[in-house]
Scaffold this active site. Structure first.
Site, PDB file in Angstrom:
ATOM      1  N   GLY A 268       0.833  -1.197   0.000  1.00 33.98           N
ATOM      2  CA  GLY A 268       0.000   0.000   0.000  1.00 33.98           C
ATOM      3  C   GLY A 268       0.861   1.238   0.000  1.00 33.98           C
ATOM      4  O   GLY A 268       2.093   1.161   0.026  1.00 33.98           O
ATOM      5  N   SER A 269       0.221   2.392  -0.044  1.00 36.60           N
ATOM      6  CA  SER A 269       0.967   3.653  -0.078  1.00 36.60           C
ATOM      7  C   SER A 269       0.120   4.757   0.533  1.00 36.60           C
ATOM      8  O   SER A 269      -1.062   4.583   0.818  1.00 36.60           O
ATOM      9  CB  SER A 269       1.341   4.023  -1.524  1.00 36.60           C
ATOM     10  OG  SER A 269       0.169   4.164  -2.318  1.00 36.60           O
ATOM     11  N   GLY A 270       0.750   5.909   0.737  1.00 31.90           N
ATOM     12  CA  GLY A 270       0.032   7.071   1.242  1.00 31.90           C
ATOM     13  C   GLY A 270      -0.468   6.934   2.665  1.00 31.90           C
ATOM     14  O   GLY A 270      -1.401   7.641   3.060  1.00 31.90           O
ATOM     15  N   SER A 271       0.114   6.035   3.451  1.00 28.24           N
ATOM     16  CA  SER A 271      -0.302   5.790   4.843  1.00 28.24           C
ATOM     17  C   SER A 271      -1.743   5.305   4.956  1.00 28.24           C
ATOM     18  O   SER A 271      -2.356   5.394   6.023  1.00 28.24           O
ATOM     19  CB  SER A 271      -0.126   7.059   5.697  1.00 28.24           C
ATOM     20  OG  SER A 271       1.243   7.394   5.792  1.00 28.24           O
TER      21      SER A 271
ATOM     22  N   GLY B  77      -4.550   2.862   5.644  1.00 25.18           N
ATOM     23  CA  GLY B  77      -4.667   1.647   6.444  1.00 25.18           C
ATOM     24  C   GLY B  77      -3.608   1.521   7.521  1.00 25.18           C
ATOM     25  O   GLY B  77      -3.520   0.473   8.167  1.00 25.18           O
TER      26      GLY B  77
ATOM     27  N   ARG C  76      10.761   6.392  -5.233  1.00 21.94           N
ATOM     28  CA  ARG C  76      10.216   7.574  -5.894  1.00 21.94           C
ATOM     29  C   ARG C  76      10.500   8.777  -5.041  1.00 21.94           C
ATOM     30  O   ARG C  76      11.037   8.648  -3.936  1.00 21.94           O
ATOM     31  CB  ARG C  76       8.687   7.420  -6.058  1.00 21.94           C
ATOM     32  CG  ARG C  76       8.005   7.105  -4.727  1.00 21.94           C
ATOM     33  CD  ARG C  76       6.505   7.165  -4.802  1.00 21.94           C
ATOM     34  NE  ARG C  76       5.866   6.673  -3.591  1.00 21.94           N
ATOM     35  CZ  ARG C  76       5.775   7.313  -2.438  1.00 21.94           C
ATOM     36  NH1 ARG C  76       6.310   8.527  -2.319  1.00 21.94           N
ATOM     37  NH2 ARG C  76       5.151   6.807  -1.392  1.00 21.94           N
TER      38      ARG C  76
END
Length: 286
Positions: free
Chosen positions: A158-161, A163, A283
């Site tokens: 996942g990404s973007g915090s 969960g 990234r």
């Protein structure tokens, strides 16, 4: 003479314009490939060329790039990944196909699976929090008991915090586990949960290009239990010793993960045992 073009896979609403303008300053003609170019207002404002294509379909992207290469000199292919590392993987595969410099897609894929990333960092002796992987509520509970509360519970992919939550007691642990496994969280793959030691201390972010640490910044978050990034200070107010320790730990991550091309963002916390690596992103920081 064929025009030299820089192909941009997707864009971002925040800094996509900077990519277009940088390409133009280098004498390159930027062409954005996007599933929906209209979502990026700066493309129309700048009169920048854009082509609608399914960027989730590698074969479709190869076909479009091949068509462009027939009448253009493709100087490079890059992606405006934002928080989505899958774009970086796609870019790596395109660069390999067209024999252009770019990131190793296998290294990026290994990095994007947080459990695999943890294993590779641990094998290389990089300081990281204690961690366990779980696939059901019973395993989450036993993992937290082994590590000791509080723990950070997050999806393995996942990404973007999204969960990600700090669980300070058994009630919060049960609540968040139920959220992740109860159908409310959208999984990109089969559900796997990372249960990690909560590394306590100020958080820093190292921005790296290739093998050079460009800057180290502080990271400020909203109050727990969630990790919502608010901003930071660049450069971070560090002593020379602290800066060197963080830079060395960050570069050791790249060696462990096989990341030696392009931008990398390493998140760390300064704990009682010094810098501890929280996460490595292949990234620029989101």
């Amino acid at each position: 003479m064929a025009r030299r073009v820089l192909i941009l896979v997707e864009g971002t609403r925040s800094n996509g314009l900077l990519y277009v303008q940088a390409a133009q300053r280098l004498g390159l003609h930027p062409i954005t490939l996007s599933v929906d170019p209209a979502q990026y207002d700066y493309l129309a404002a700048e009169g920048s060329e854009a082509i609608r294509v399914d960027t989730g379909n590698l074969d479709a992207l190869i076909g479009e790039c091949s068509r462009l290469r027939a009448t253009n000199d493709i100087a490079g292919i890059t992606g405006l990944a934002g928080d989505d590392e899958s774009v970086s993987t796609t870019v790596g595969k395109l660069c390999r196909h067209f024999d252009l410099p770019g990131p190793d897609p296998a290294s990026i894929e290994g990095c994007c699976d947080k459990f695999t990333q943890r294993q590779l960092l641990a094998e290389a002796g990089v300081p990281i929090p204690a961690y366990r992987v779980a696939v059901n509520a019973t395993e989450v509970e036993s993992s937290a008991a082994e590590i000791g509360l509080p723990v950070v519970v997050k999806p393995a992919v996942g990404s973007g915090s999204i969960g990600v939550r700090l669980c300070r007691n058994v009630d919060e642990l049960a609540e968040h586990t139920s959220y992740l496994l109860g159908g409310k969280h959208i999984w990109r793959s089969s559900p796997r949960i990372l249960v990690e030691e909560f590394a306590q201390g100020p958080q820093y972010s190292a921005t790296i290009m290739g093998n050079e640490v460009i800057c180290i910044s502080t990271c400020d978050f909203a109050p727990p239990p969630y990790f919502v990034y608010l901003g930071g200070t660049d450069p971070a107010p560090l002593t020379e010793h602290e800066h060197r320790r963080i830079a060395d730990a960050s570069l050791s991550c790249l060696r462990a993960l096989g990341l030696d091309w392009g931008p990398t963002n390493v998140e760390l916390r300064w704990t009682k045992r010094g810098p501890v690596v929280i996460e490595v992103n292949p990234r620029l920081g989101g």
